[in-house]
Motif scaffolding. Sequence first.
Motif, short mmCIF file in Angstrom:
data_model
loop_
_atom_site.label_atom_id
_atom_site.label_comp_id
_atom_site.label_asym_id
_atom_site.label_seq_id
_atom_site.Cartn_x
_atom_site.Cartn_y
_atom_site.Cartn_z
N TRP A 341 44.31 38.86 51.98
CA TRP A 341 44.43 38.92 50.55
C TRP A 341 42.96 38.98 49.98
O TRP A 341 42.42 39.36 48.95
CB TRP A 341 45.12 37.74 50.05
N CYS A 344 41.93 42.22 49.95
CA CYS A 344 42.29 42.80 48.67
C CYS A 344 41.77 42.81 47.39
O CYS A 344 41.38 43.36 46.78
CB CYS A 344 43.99 42.49 48.61
N GLY A 345 41.21 41.37 47.39
CA GLY A 345 40.29 41.24 46.15
C GLY A 345 39.20 41.84 46.14
O GLY A 345 38.73 42.25 45.20
N ALA A 365 48.21 41.80 41.76
CA ALA A 365 47.91 41.15 42.81
C ALA A 365 48.29 39.75 43.23
O ALA A 365 48.93 39.50 44.10
CB ALA A 365 46.49 41.46 43.41
N THR A 366 48.05 39.05 42.23
CA THR A 366 48.30 37.65 42.03
C THR A 366 49.94 37.33 42.14
O THR A 366 50.28 36.55 42.61
CB THR A 366 47.49 37.07 41.09
N LEU A 369 51.18 38.22 45.31
CA LEU A 369 51.21 37.21 46.51
C LEU A 369 52.09 35.93 46.05
O LEU A 369 52.65 35.46 46.95
CB LEU A 369 49.68 36.54 46.24
N LEU A 392 41.49 35.68 46.88
CA LEU A 392 41.87 36.83 46.16
C LEU A 392 41.03 36.85 44.95
O LEU A 392 40.54 37.67 44.65
CB LEU A 392 43.21 36.72 45.95
N ASN A 396 37.41 38.57 44.43
CA ASN A 396 37.25 40.05 43.65
C ASN A 396 36.08 39.76 42.54
O ASN A 396 35.39 40.59 42.11
CB ASN A 396 38.53 39.89 42.91
#
Length: 631
Positions: A341, A344-345, A365-366, A369, A392, A396
């Motif tokens: 994760w 991903c960020g 994405a949040t 998750l 995440l 980011n």
Amino acid sequence: MPNWMRTIIQKVTTRRIIPIVPGIVVIGIAIVARLAGLLQLLELKTFDLFLRLRPPESMDERIVIIGINSADIVAMGGDYPISDRAIAELLTILKEYQPAAIGLNPRRDLPVEPGNNQLKKVFEESPNLIVAEKIVPPRFYAPKGIPSEQVGFTGYPFDADYQARRGFLGMPDPQEPEVPEAYKFSFALQLARVYLQEINGLSLEKGIRDFDAMRFGTTEFPRLFPNSGGYANADGGGVKVLLNYRNNPKSFRTLSFSDLKTGNLNPDWLRDRVAIIGIVDPNFKGTLNTSAIAGLNPPGTMNGVEYQAHAVSQMISAVNENRTLLNVRSEGEEYLWIVAWGMCGILLGRYTRSFKKNLIGIGLATTALISVSYVLFLEGWWIPVIPALLVLIPSNFACITVSYYDKTMRARISERQQRIDERQHLIERTFNIIHNGPLQTLASILRRTQDKNLSQERLLLDLQNLNREIRAIGDRLEGEILTQEDSLYLGSQLKFDLNQPIHELFYQVYSITLERDLPYFENLKIKSRNFDPILNCNLNSEKKRVLCQFLEESLLNVGKHAKNVTCLWVTGAYRDGFYTLRIKDNGSGIHPKAEGRGTQQGKKLEKQLKGKFKRESLNPRGFLCEFTWLT
């Protein structure tokens, strides 16, 4: 290491790796914080939230609480601890309803007269009775004479926030930890064992996947370790499991002593059930805190007998109904999940082109998750949510910040480099104009003066031409450079449109240059020139300009340095996608190793057009200047 390899590594490091370093640092900080237990409380609160958000569950009618309240204590004589006679009377009445298992939770380690002998007799006549004891301070033990298989210890492994989320299955006796026979089973496990033996014919056995775990039939209870799930260095004593509370504030039927004594109940409520006797009066000690169930009264509080009921219900429901048992992944898998994760960020921050797109991406994405974590939780898997969120979003943000800074700095550097390149280009083009114009005229004047072959009238005329050429340079720069005209100047005032085909420009450069007043042009007897047209020509104006200037400079070198020259061959040949511009003479020119302006232009052309430049002497005499490039 070769320079080209060093350059590639430097570019990859600068453009690919450096912008993601802050995100990786964020991931590392989150992992260290989790290992240190700094995120434990947030993870446990998320665990409680997920338990509360589950769909409501029905009452478990297999478990019945015989709750002793203040009115019952008064009816039993008004004293506390309750007398042995009152407890014996309660057990005798309860046995008449034929429950599968009976749990006696109130403390019975010391006789409370009157009625102790009566109570002992009831104990002897009740093989399905489980009596509670407490083996950790403050301790109390079951009455002497009761078999060990009818004794279960109570205890609440509270977390740091004094919430009860775990339950015991067993542990070695703290007073005799080295004696295997001194192993103790929990009160809830003993009740579940008696019930499942009576109703299902199942016995308690060691685990299959985990030999130190416990199971009934094929249902194995996953052990909880000190660092399981959101825990960090939690108390590891004994065999523990996560409690999967039933999501109902009234999960079990509760009867009072008065209900039993008066018969104010349905006999089926108790037949083949688990009956747990305990104090339910809030004025007495024994309550504990939990945020896992919404709607409790008072909020967030339950008494000890309810806790035991949930623990028994969890085991029986898992065996008979395959109700979910809460489990965790291995530590390696959990940290892989967190890192994934975080990456991903980082990727969202690195490759989204705008703030709006990044905001939408991080929002999705949040949501993904949290949704995935909740769905997995419903399936029985407790996975890290808070650490994943904490890598995440900050990773980011860190990546966006550094990427923006990096992009801004690179834009500034690029802009600065562009200005430097423009200035350098301006200087080079200015020098070319001066070199191919006034300097050539000046060189001719100096040579004629040295040879004493220049009259005063001719000198004055040449100086006037030189003056005009110098004064015209400013106008040329303004027209050719500052206004970005697609034009080329030759000589003093001759101007050509660079939008013409390149072979026509070569003809014009050739013709105009040979008209220049240079000493060795006068000796030429044979002049041959031919320029093939270029098919699908992709040369822009700047490339045409430098090619024309290369041809001009090469011809000027013949006029200035090719002594005894009589023949000049200038050709442009197009073959198989390659074009070769060749200037060849039979004079005695400058030494081939001497590097003049023409050689410099040829080498620059090699880089600019990715071609091949050649400059060499011919035998017995003569000189060749050649440039080949892929069109």
